[in-house]
Design a protein around this motif. Sequence first.
Motif, PDB file in Angstrom:
ATOM      1  N   SER A  22      21.151  73.675   0.877  1.00  0.00           N
ATOM      2  CA  SER A  22      20.464  74.872   0.389  1.00  0.00           C
ATOM      3  C   SER A  22      19.219  74.515  -0.416  1.00  0.00           C
ATOM      4  CB  SER A  22      21.424  75.682  -0.492  1.00  0.00           C
ATOM      5  OG  SER A  22      21.914  74.870  -1.551  1.00  0.00           O
ATOM      6  N   CYS A  23      19.239  73.324  -1.015  1.00  0.00           N
ATOM      7  CA  CYS A  23      18.078  72.891  -1.800  1.00  0.00           C
ATOM      8  C   CYS A  23      16.937  72.433  -0.895  1.00  0.00           C
ATOM      9  CB  CYS A  23      18.476  71.744  -2.740  1.00  0.00           C
ATOM     10  SG  CYS A  23      19.733  72.210  -3.949  1.00  0.00           S
ATOM     11  N   TYR A  24      17.283  71.980   0.302  1.00  0.00           N
ATOM     12  CA  TYR A  24      16.267  71.455   1.211  1.00  0.00           C
ATOM     13  C   TYR A  24      16.368  72.179   2.557  1.00  0.00           C
ATOM     14  CZ  TYR A  24      16.109  67.638  -2.151  1.00  0.00           C
ATOM     15  OH  TYR A  24      15.996  66.901  -3.293  1.00  0.00           O
ATOM     16  N   PRO A  25      15.738  73.334   2.692  1.00  0.00           N
ATOM     17  CA  PRO A  25      15.820  74.073   3.950  1.00  0.00           C
ATOM     18  C   PRO A  25      15.199  73.276   5.095  1.00  0.00           C
ATOM     19  CG  PRO A  25      14.115  74.982   2.533  1.00  0.00           C
ATOM     20  CD  PRO A  25      14.860  73.993   1.704  1.00  0.00           C
ATOM     21  N   LEU A  26      15.766  73.423   6.276  1.00  0.00           N
ATOM     22  CA  LEU A  26      15.320  72.659   7.442  1.00  0.00           C
ATOM     23  C   LEU A  26      14.126  73.279   8.148  1.00  0.00           C
ATOM     24  CD1 LEU A  26      18.616  71.516   9.197  1.00  0.00           C
ATOM     25  CD2 LEU A  26      16.818  70.054   8.291  1.00  0.00           C
ATOM     26  N   ILE A  27      13.708  74.475   7.722  1.00  0.00           N
ATOM     27  CA  ILE A  27      12.688  75.196   8.473  1.00  0.00           C
ATOM     28  C   ILE A  27      11.396  74.390   8.616  1.00  0.00           C
ATOM     29  CG2 ILE A  27      11.898  76.413   6.407  1.00  0.00           C
ATOM     30  CD1 ILE A  27      11.971  77.765  10.028  1.00  0.00           C
ATOM     31  N   SER A  28      10.973  73.690   7.524  1.00  0.00           N
ATOM     32  CA  SER A  28       9.726  72.924   7.595  1.00  0.00           C
ATOM     33  C   SER A  28       9.845  71.769   8.586  1.00  0.00           C
ATOM     34  CB  SER A  28       9.355  72.393   6.207  1.00  0.00           C
ATOM     35  OG  SER A  28      10.364  71.518   5.722  1.00  0.00           O
TER      36      SER A  28
ATOM     37  N   THR B  88       8.658  69.419  13.930  1.00  0.00           N
ATOM     38  CA  THR B  88       9.105  68.831  15.193  1.00  0.00           C
ATOM     39  C   THR B  88       8.553  69.597  16.392  1.00  0.00           C
ATOM     40  OG1 THR B  88      11.145  68.112  14.102  1.00  0.00           O
ATOM     41  CG2 THR B  88      11.132  68.110  16.514  1.00  0.00           C
ATOM     42  N   LEU B  89       8.565  70.928  16.309  1.00  0.00           N
ATOM     43  CA  LEU B  89       8.059  71.744  17.417  1.00  0.00           C
ATOM     44  C   LEU B  89       6.560  71.553  17.604  1.00  0.00           C
ATOM     45  CD1 LEU B  89      10.061  75.055  16.818  1.00  0.00           C
ATOM     46  CD2 LEU B  89      10.427  73.361  18.626  1.00  0.00           C
ATOM     47  N   LYS B  90       5.802  71.503  16.505  1.00  0.00           N
ATOM     48  CA  LYS B  90       4.355  71.301  16.609  1.00  0.00           C
ATOM     49  C   LYS B  90       4.033  69.926  17.187  1.00  0.00           C
ATOM     50  CE  LYS B  90       3.036  74.444  12.847  1.00  0.00           C
ATOM     51  NZ  LYS B  90       2.457  74.536  11.478  1.00  0.00           N
ATOM     52  N   LYS B  91       4.804  68.920  16.771  1.00  0.00           N
ATOM     53  CA  LYS B  91       4.577  67.575  17.283  1.00  0.00           C
ATOM     54  C   LYS B  91       4.930  67.476  18.766  1.00  0.00           C
ATOM     55  CE  LYS B  91       2.853  64.772  14.228  1.00  0.00           C
ATOM     56  NZ  LYS B  91       1.650  63.976  14.512  1.00  0.00           N
ATOM     57  N   ALA B  92       5.911  68.253  19.193  1.00  0.00           N
ATOM     58  CA  ALA B  92       6.276  68.254  20.609  1.00  0.00           C
ATOM     59  C   ALA B  92       5.148  68.824  21.460  1.00  0.00           C
ATOM     60  CB  ALA B  92       7.557  69.059  20.810  1.00  0.00           C
ATOM     61  N   ILE B  93       4.431  69.797  20.918  1.00  0.00           N
ATOM     62  CA  ILE B  93       3.308  70.406  21.645  1.00  0.00           C
ATOM     63  C   ILE B  93       2.104  69.464  21.664  1.00  0.00           C
ATOM     64  CG2 ILE B  93       1.671  72.331  21.641  1.00  0.00           C
ATOM     65  CD1 ILE B  93       3.907  74.011  20.317  1.00  0.00           C
ATOM     66  N   ASP B  94       1.785  68.872  20.507  1.00  0.00           N
ATOM     67  CA  ASP B  94       0.627  67.966  20.419  1.00  0.00           C
ATOM     68  C   ASP B  94       1.010  66.774  19.539  1.00  0.00           C
ATOM     69  OD1 ASP B  94      -1.741  66.660  20.288  1.00  0.00           O
ATOM     70  OD2 ASP B  94      -2.909  68.335  19.502  1.00  0.00           O
ATOM     71  N   PRO B  95       1.533  65.686  20.146  1.00  0.00           N
ATOM     72  CA  PRO B  95       2.014  64.535  19.367  1.00  0.00           C
ATOM     73  C   PRO B  95       0.931  63.873  18.522  1.00  0.00           C
ATOM     74  CG  PRO B  95       2.775  64.416  21.647  1.00  0.00           C
ATOM     75  CD  PRO B  95       1.757  65.513  21.590  1.00  0.00           C
ATOM     76  N   GLU B  96      -0.331  63.976  18.921  1.00  0.00           N
ATOM     77  CA  GLU B  96      -1.412  63.283  18.212  1.00  0.00           C
ATOM     78  C   GLU B  96      -2.029  64.111  17.087  1.00  0.00           C
ATOM     79  OE1 GLU B  96      -1.988  60.162  18.858  1.00  0.00           O
ATOM     80  OE2 GLU B  96      -0.454  60.241  20.422  1.00  0.00           O
ATOM     81  N   GLU B  97      -1.664  65.389  16.995  1.00  0.00           N
ATOM     82  CA  GLU B  97      -2.287  66.254  15.993  1.00  0.00           C
ATOM     83  C   GLU B  97      -1.863  65.853  14.583  1.00  0.00           C
ATOM     84  OE1 GLU B  97      -2.596  70.987  14.716  1.00  0.00           O
ATOM     85  OE2 GLU B  97      -1.272  70.358  16.354  1.00  0.00           O
ATOM     86  N   LEU B  98      -2.824  65.839  13.664  1.00  0.00           N
ATOM     87  CA  LEU B  98      -2.539  65.580  12.259  1.00  0.00           C
ATOM     88  C   LEU B  98      -2.298  66.924  11.572  1.00  0.00           C
ATOM     89  CD1 LEU B  98      -5.251  62.864  11.525  1.00  0.00           C
ATOM     90  CD2 LEU B  98      -2.843  62.532  12.124  1.00  0.00           C
ATOM     91  N   LEU B  99      -1.058  67.188  11.212  1.00  0.00           N
ATOM     92  CA  LEU B  99      -0.661  68.516  10.758  1.00  0.00           C
ATOM     93  C   LEU B  99      -0.961  68.768   9.287  1.00  0.00           C
ATOM     94  CD1 LEU B  99       2.825  68.745  12.523  1.00  0.00           C
ATOM     95  CD2 LEU B  99       0.619  69.592  13.344  1.00  0.00           C
ATOM     96  N   TYR B 100      -1.143  67.710   8.512  1.00  0.00           N
ATOM     97  CA  TYR B 100      -1.265  67.884   7.068  1.00  0.00           C
ATOM     98  C   TYR B 100      -2.523  67.193   6.557  1.00  0.00           C
ATOM     99  CZ  TYR B 100       3.643  68.495   8.241  1.00  0.00           C
ATOM    100  OH  TYR B 100       4.802  68.886   8.851  1.00  0.00           O
ATOM    101  N   VAL B 101      -3.000  67.678   5.419  1.00  0.00           N
ATOM    102  CA  VAL B 101      -4.169  67.064   4.777  1.00  0.00           C
ATOM    103  C   VAL B 101      -3.866  65.607   4.418  1.00  0.00           C
ATOM    104  CG1 VAL B 101      -5.702  67.152   2.777  1.00  0.00           C
ATOM    105  CG2 VAL B 101      -4.956  69.280   3.888  1.00  0.00           C
TER     106      VAL B 101
END
Length: 654
Positions: A479-485, A490-503
């Motif tokens: 409950s302290c660490y929700p899995l949603i993030s 994982t889903l975004k990386k599956a679509i574009d493995p090379e994309e840098l998702l974070y600053v």
Amino acid sequence: MSNLKMKEAALIYLDRSGGLQKFIDDCKFYNDSKQSYAVYRFSILINPSDIVELDAELGNYILHQPLKAAQVFQSVCFIAVKTLSLIGQLQTEAQINIVLKLTHLPPLRSYSLDLCEFPLDYASQRFYMMQGIVIAMTTVTKYTQGARFLCSDEACPLSKGFEYIRVHVPGATESATVRNDFLCNLCSSSLQEDRKFRVLGDKQIVEIITAKALHAFQGYSNNQPFRFQSLTIFLRDESVSKMNIGNEYKIIGIPTCVRTSQTAVCIEANSIISCNPEVPSGISDNFRYLLSLTSSSCWKFTAILANIFASQIVPPGTYNLLKLCLLMSLVQTSDRNKELKDCLDILIMTSDTLLVDRNKYGTGAVSIQAGSALLAKGGICFIGDLASHKKDKLEQLQSVVESRSITVYIPGKKFGDDINQQMTFPVQCSFWSFVDMDSSSKRNMQKTNTLIGRMDCSLIPANLVEAFGLLINCNESSSCYPLISTVQHTLKKAIDPEELLYVASKKFTTEDFEKLLAFAKNLNVEFSLEAERMIHGYYLASRRIRTDSISGSKLSASALKYLVSLAEAHARLNLRNKVLKEDVLIAALLFETSLTLKYGATVFCVAPNAVFPFELYNEEYLEQRDIYLNQCQQQLQQFIATYGPGTAIFTSDE
């Protein structure tokens, strides 16, 4: 005239380079022995740059026709022996065996042999430079350096003397030097070997692969064994035992085609140069700026590193405890010393096996094949799920982790020898592994724990758990660490493995982390007096409260070593040369958490999330963490004052 000119140049080079004096000293050794040999072997060191400057034709001859160039030096040396009466037993020029040892090759592409490019050139019989990692080697055996043959017809003049001398040349098999079908050139009778004159040398065969092949399999975890396509290297005489499994070398040698049961390209090694890893000059500007911003705290920099590490694999802010421990293991693992006594092995108890398994951050005669532990020299050997291995494999792993070496026993009878042998190889890596606690087959086997904080580790042997320096309970699915993030990541990386998702991924790249870790692991650290007293005080106090009259102390003999490694690792990760009491606190919290998982909580009760009590969203949360850790520091000092050395509860023996 050209041949005479090259002989003169060879003599001048020997005189100027000191090779002539070495040759005279070697001759004295042979002459003093009073023993007649079929061949007299001499090794001559050649610097191609110097010899090309002296005589371009001779230099070209050495580089491109080394076997014929050796004959030039053979003739010069024979004349020197006879003129100066250096070896009384020597009779013919054929008895002199010259081996030219090159210091280097010209740094030109035409002299480089890339193991990734085929077909390999093995027809030119000239020198090439190649580079690779040793993955297998044989035991040392004997080969024939040279042999004397005589005509079998006693009436033939060649039934005496040293006219028929066979000498090993690069690429030749044993049968090319010694066999029973040679014929006399004078009378065509068969030749017979005079065995008492045979000269033997040492031989060893190693297999190498290019570093590119090894890097392609970094982080690859599969219980199915596999082998790399390798290149065979023949080591002879002074080159024997100069190479170690897992090390990378530059090799100067002559490619040849060996026709045995299977035709294969191999290399006759001439010179071996160890490849020392480059010492990094510094860290990236972004990390340098971050270090300056956090200079007021001994804990903020490493907290941020853990927070943003591996952001290509998991979202920043998740698995911070695990990532901090992995970073500390990485900076504590290098080949600073041969035994790697300060390495840091990690065992993770988890139900989030998919995410842990996806973490790819880790390095990295009788033929002994290198497994992952030897190939991961100076890096990380990732074992995978320990529960998937059989009992005998787990026992082997425990032995390796404890002794930091692998011993291979070679039964003599099995390999055509009367004597049993064994070869021992040092293990210079840290081990990462995990146990999947959530599979249905194992969940039913778990026992109910009566001790607070203790985790059931009965799926694997207790001694193996103890062999790992650090035990971590990695479970972000709460409950302290929700899995949603993590799911979104994982889903975004599956679509574009090379994309840098974070600053953070854009500001602090993988290359930046590689430079940082390489720089940190090469720092020489020493303990401040305050830190040394604190770490010994904690160790003795912890040992005291975990000792009973029946089973003795629960702390292993290596517990202090693990504590020291943890404190050193945190200091290195902070890019400091001095271990402070703040580093000892992190070491104590991590170690106490590990002990609690093994044996349950004690009076020094540490929360499971003590190192990261808050999620690190901004500067305010970092400040709150510092305040919390300062409170922990006071609790640790109180614990040491109460149960440490010098207190009333310690006996004189303790």
